[in-house]
Design a protein around this motif. Structure first.
Motif, PDB file in Angstrom:
ATOM      1  N   ASN A 136     -65.971  12.259  42.951  1.00  0.00           N
ATOM      2  CA  ASN A 136     -66.726  12.869  44.046  1.00  0.00           C
ATOM      3  C   ASN A 136     -65.818  13.400  45.141  1.00  0.00           C
ATOM      4  O   ASN A 136     -66.014  13.167  46.323  1.00  0.00           O
ATOM      5  CB  ASN A 136     -67.708  11.852  44.632  1.00  0.00           C
ATOM      6  CG  ASN A 136     -69.017  12.483  45.064  1.00  0.00           C
ATOM      7  OD1 ASN A 136     -69.508  12.244  46.157  1.00  0.00           O
ATOM      8  ND2 ASN A 136     -69.597  13.299  44.217  1.00  0.00           N
ATOM      9  N   LYS A 232     -70.691  16.041  49.709  1.00  0.00           N
ATOM     10  CA  LYS A 232     -71.839  15.602  50.496  1.00  0.00           C
ATOM     11  C   LYS A 232     -71.996  14.088  50.385  1.00  0.00           C
ATOM     12  O   LYS A 232     -71.827  13.513  49.327  1.00  0.00           O
ATOM     13  CB  LYS A 232     -73.110  16.293  49.995  1.00  0.00           C
ATOM     14  CG  LYS A 232     -73.119  17.795  50.180  1.00  0.00           C
ATOM     15  CD  LYS A 232     -74.392  18.407  49.614  1.00  0.00           C
ATOM     16  CE  LYS A 232     -74.388  19.921  49.791  1.00  0.00           C
ATOM     17  NZ  LYS A 232     -75.602  20.544  49.200  1.00  0.00           N
ATOM     18  N   SER A 233     -72.304  13.457  51.498  1.00  0.00           N
ATOM     19  CA  SER A 233     -72.492  12.008  51.479  1.00  0.00           C
ATOM     20  C   SER A 233     -73.310  11.579  52.682  1.00  0.00           C
ATOM     21  O   SER A 233     -73.513  12.348  53.621  1.00  0.00           O
ATOM     22  CB  SER A 233     -71.133  11.293  51.494  1.00  0.00           C
ATOM     23  OG  SER A 233     -70.451  11.559  52.711  1.00  0.00           O
ATOM     24  N   ASP A 235     -73.101   8.595  55.379  1.00  0.00           N
ATOM     25  CA  ASP A 235     -72.294   7.499  55.904  1.00  0.00           C
ATOM     26  C   ASP A 235     -73.227   6.489  56.561  1.00  0.00           C
ATOM     27  O   ASP A 235     -73.970   6.827  57.487  1.00  0.00           O
ATOM     28  CB  ASP A 235     -71.288   8.034  56.922  1.00  0.00           C
ATOM     29  CG  ASP A 235     -70.200   7.016  57.252  1.00  0.00           C
ATOM     30  OD1 ASP A 235     -70.510   5.803  57.237  1.00  0.00           O
ATOM     31  OD2 ASP A 235     -69.065   7.430  57.524  1.00  0.00           O
ATOM     32  N   HIS A 254     -73.795   0.335  50.918  1.00  0.00           N
ATOM     33  CA  HIS A 254     -74.339   1.688  50.836  1.00  0.00           C
ATOM     34  C   HIS A 254     -75.631   1.666  50.022  1.00  0.00           C
ATOM     35  O   HIS A 254     -75.724   0.980  48.995  1.00  0.00           O
ATOM     36  CB  HIS A 254     -73.332   2.632  50.173  1.00  0.00           C
ATOM     37  CG  HIS A 254     -73.616   4.070  50.422  1.00  0.00           C
ATOM     38  ND1 HIS A 254     -74.456   4.799  49.614  1.00  0.00           N
ATOM     39  CD2 HIS A 254     -73.196   4.912  51.404  1.00  0.00           C
ATOM     40  CE1 HIS A 254     -74.531   6.036  50.071  1.00  0.00           C
ATOM     41  NE2 HIS A 254     -73.762   6.144  51.163  1.00  0.00           N
ATOM     42  N   SER A 256     -76.839   3.556  47.922  1.00  0.00           N
ATOM     43  CA  SER A 256     -76.711   4.028  46.544  1.00  0.00           C
ATOM     44  C   SER A 256     -76.306   2.927  45.569  1.00  0.00           C
ATOM     45  O   SER A 256     -76.245   3.163  44.363  1.00  0.00           O
ATOM     46  CB  SER A 256     -75.675   5.157  46.466  1.00  0.00           C
ATOM     47  OG  SER A 256     -74.385   4.686  46.823  1.00  0.00           O
ATOM     48  N   PHE A 300     -78.387   9.611  44.420  1.00  0.00           N
ATOM     49  CA  PHE A 300     -76.978   9.998  44.429  1.00  0.00           C
ATOM     50  C   PHE A 300     -76.430  10.223  43.026  1.00  0.00           C
ATOM     51  O   PHE A 300     -76.836   9.569  42.063  1.00  0.00           O
ATOM     52  CB  PHE A 300     -76.148   8.911  45.133  1.00  0.00           C
ATOM     53  CG  PHE A 300     -76.343   8.873  46.621  1.00  0.00           C
ATOM     54  CD1 PHE A 300     -75.453   9.515  47.467  1.00  0.00           C
ATOM     55  CD2 PHE A 300     -77.428   8.208  47.172  1.00  0.00           C
ATOM     56  CE1 PHE A 300     -75.638   9.493  48.835  1.00  0.00           C
ATOM     57  CE2 PHE A 300     -77.620   8.173  48.545  1.00  0.00           C
ATOM     58  CZ  PHE A 300     -76.725   8.823  49.382  1.00  0.00           C
ATOM     59  N   THR A 302     -73.131   9.818  42.188  1.00  0.00           N
ATOM     60  CA  THR A 302     -71.777   9.305  42.304  1.00  0.00           C
ATOM     61  C   THR A 302     -71.493   8.276  41.211  1.00  0.00           C
ATOM     62  O   THR A 302     -72.406   7.773  40.550  1.00  0.00           O
ATOM     63  CB  THR A 302     -71.562   8.629  43.669  1.00  0.00           C
ATOM     64  OG1 THR A 302     -72.478   7.528  43.786  1.00  0.00           O
ATOM     65  CG2 THR A 302     -71.800   9.609  44.805  1.00  0.00           C
ATOM     66  N   ASP A 353     -63.523   4.078  51.478  1.00  0.00           N
ATOM     67  CA  ASP A 353     -64.659   4.995  51.576  1.00  0.00           C
ATOM     68  C   ASP A 353     -65.978   4.333  51.184  1.00  0.00           C
ATOM     69  O   ASP A 353     -66.933   5.012  50.811  1.00  0.00           O
ATOM     70  CB  ASP A 353     -64.426   6.231  50.705  1.00  0.00           C
ATOM     71  CG  ASP A 353     -64.237   5.879  49.233  1.00  0.00           C
ATOM     72  OD1 ASP A 353     -64.037   4.686  48.926  1.00  0.00           O
ATOM     73  OD2 ASP A 353     -64.281   6.792  48.390  1.00  0.00           O
ATOM     74  N   THR A 356     -69.269   5.595  52.668  1.00  0.00           N
ATOM     75  CA  THR A 356     -69.809   6.880  52.217  1.00  0.00           C
ATOM     76  C   THR A 356     -70.451   6.770  50.838  1.00  0.00           C
ATOM     77  O   THR A 356     -71.146   7.686  50.403  1.00  0.00           O
ATOM     78  CB  THR A 356     -68.698   7.942  52.145  1.00  0.00           C
ATOM     79  OG1 THR A 356     -67.766   7.581  51.118  1.00  0.00           O
ATOM     80  CG2 THR A 356     -67.973   8.068  53.476  1.00  0.00           C
ATOM     81  N   HIS A 358     -68.815   6.761  48.022  1.00  0.00           N
ATOM     82  CA  HIS A 358     -68.033   7.449  46.998  1.00  0.00           C
ATOM     83  C   HIS A 358     -67.251   6.479  46.113  1.00  0.00           C
ATOM     84  O   HIS A 358     -67.156   6.668  44.910  1.00  0.00           O
ATOM     85  CB  HIS A 358     -67.063   8.439  47.650  1.00  0.00           C
ATOM     86  CG  HIS A 358     -67.743   9.630  48.223  1.00  0.00           C
ATOM     87  ND1 HIS A 358     -67.112  10.530  49.053  1.00  0.00           N
ATOM     88  CD2 HIS A 358     -69.020  10.083  48.106  1.00  0.00           C
ATOM     89  CE1 HIS A 358     -67.952  11.482  49.410  1.00  0.00           C
ATOM     90  NE2 HIS A 358     -69.118  11.228  48.857  1.00  0.00           N
TER      91      HIS A 358
END
Length: 372
Positions: A136, A232-233, A235, A254, A256, A300, A302, A353, A356, A358
């Protein structure tokens, strides 16, 4: 019978390979060494070095393709002896212990270069697809999906193995030509000169200037392309309620990392939240639940969302998924208890990260004291 030369007609070493081509060649050698070491021997968190080397490789190969059209005579692809008959004849001569020295590339060398360049171009394409889809990141992050990136990861690894084989053949060919047939290929690629009586000398001083301008333009274009593209994410730091309420007890995860179904179960069972009473007032619970459901794993594309978030477990713990356990199997159980980590669910301790969602391999930084 050896040719007899007088004092005035001894062939002189003449410039065959222009400076831009020689700089390309030796820069390519260095970059391939770096990418091989970072790709095969080092851990995931060296991935940025691998990627930066890949970006340099994009510049080098783009330059070589352009220079193969506008460069000096023996740098151009139209000077390559790619005839099938010439190739067969040259191979037969080598088999019989003879090898004609060509002013530019010999037929075998020309074909090896074409194949190497083709493999390297495919490696760059698949590498960018993996960097964008799986990690990502990079200029294709918003274009390439996770599954596409994952497929290209296998292709990228296969191409890497093929490249190693072709490089071995290339080196073997150079050694045979240099040691057995006494053709100074390595020396000529350093000095750019070969000794011949008649050849098409078209290397001029302006070739170095043109080569530098071409490479600079390519580098600037790549820099612009890479830097205007951001993945794109969402946070989680932007959601103060989620950060404050859930962050009181542990590092907020997160959204996701769990499905909507899991989040719904977790939020309706806060009175027994993994053995703790984490009950909140109705309004706060509703706001956090809405936030989690709107940004769950199915939203998402990811790596973390696919491999961890969308894989339900009986306990609803992400640490119980097979992917999480596979990726953390080298970490000792006691390492999760050190002060800078605290527990298995403190993703932020190692993943820069994590907020986010990712979870890029390149953003892993192990705390001091932990060895994989």
């Amino acid at each position: 019978m050896l040719p007899i030369y007088s004092k005035n007609n001894i062939p002189k070493a003449k410039l065959i390979w222009d400076l831009p081509l020689r700089l390309f060649h030796w820069s390519l050698v260095i970059i391939i060494i770096v990418t091989t070491i970072t790709g095969y021997l080092l851990e995931y968190w060296w991935l940025y070095i691998h990627i930066y080397a890949g970006y340099i490789l994009i510049c080098l190969l783009s330059f070589r393709l352009i220079w193969g059209v506008i460069g000096s005579y023996y740098s151009r692809f139209d000077s390559f002896p790619l005839s099938r008959l010439m190739l067969i004849k040259h191979l037969k001569n080598i088999y019989n212990g003879k090898s004609k020295q060509y002013t530019g590339h010999n037929p075998v060398g020309a074909w090896v270069i074409i194949i190497l360049l083709s493999i390297l171009i495919l490696l760059l394409i698949t590498g960018l697809l993996v960097w964008g889809g799986v990690e990502n990141n990079g200029p294709l992050a918003n274009i390439i999906g996770y599954q596409t990136g994952l497929l290209n990861k296998d292709i990228h690894e296969a191409l890497s193995a093929i490249l190693m084989g072709m490089i071995a053949i290339h080196i073997m060919g150079i050694l045979i030509e240099t040691i057995y047939f006494k053709h100074p290929l390595i020396k000529s690629m350093i000095t750019g000169k070969k000794t011949f009586r008649n050849n098409k000398i078209t290397v001029m001083p302006y070739h170095s200037l043109y080569g530098g301008i071409v490479f600079l333009c390519i580098a600037l274009a790549l820099f612009y392309w890479v830097n205007i593209s951001t993945a794109k994410s969402i946070d989680i730091k932007a959601n103060s309620i989620y950060q404050q309420e859930c962050g009181d007890c542990h590092t907020p995860h997160h959204p996701s990392l769990r499905t909507a179904e899991n989040w719904q179960s977790i939020m309706t069972g806060l009175t027994n939240h993994y053995g703790e009473n984490a009950n909140l007032n109705a309004a706060t619970t509703a706001k956090i639940t809405q936030y989690l459901l709107q940004n769950n794993a199915n939203i998402f594309d990811t790596k973390a969302a696919h491999e961890i978030g969308r894989n339900n477990t009986i306990t609803m713990r992400m640490t119980d998924t097979k992917y999480w356990q596979k990726k953390h199997k080298k970490i000792k159980t006691e390492d999760f208890s050190i002060s800078t980590v605290g527990s298995k669910i403190n993703c932020n301790a190692c993943h820069n990260d994590a907020d986010t969602g990712h979870f890029s391999s390149a953003e892993i930084k192990l705390p001091q004291g932990i060895k994989p």
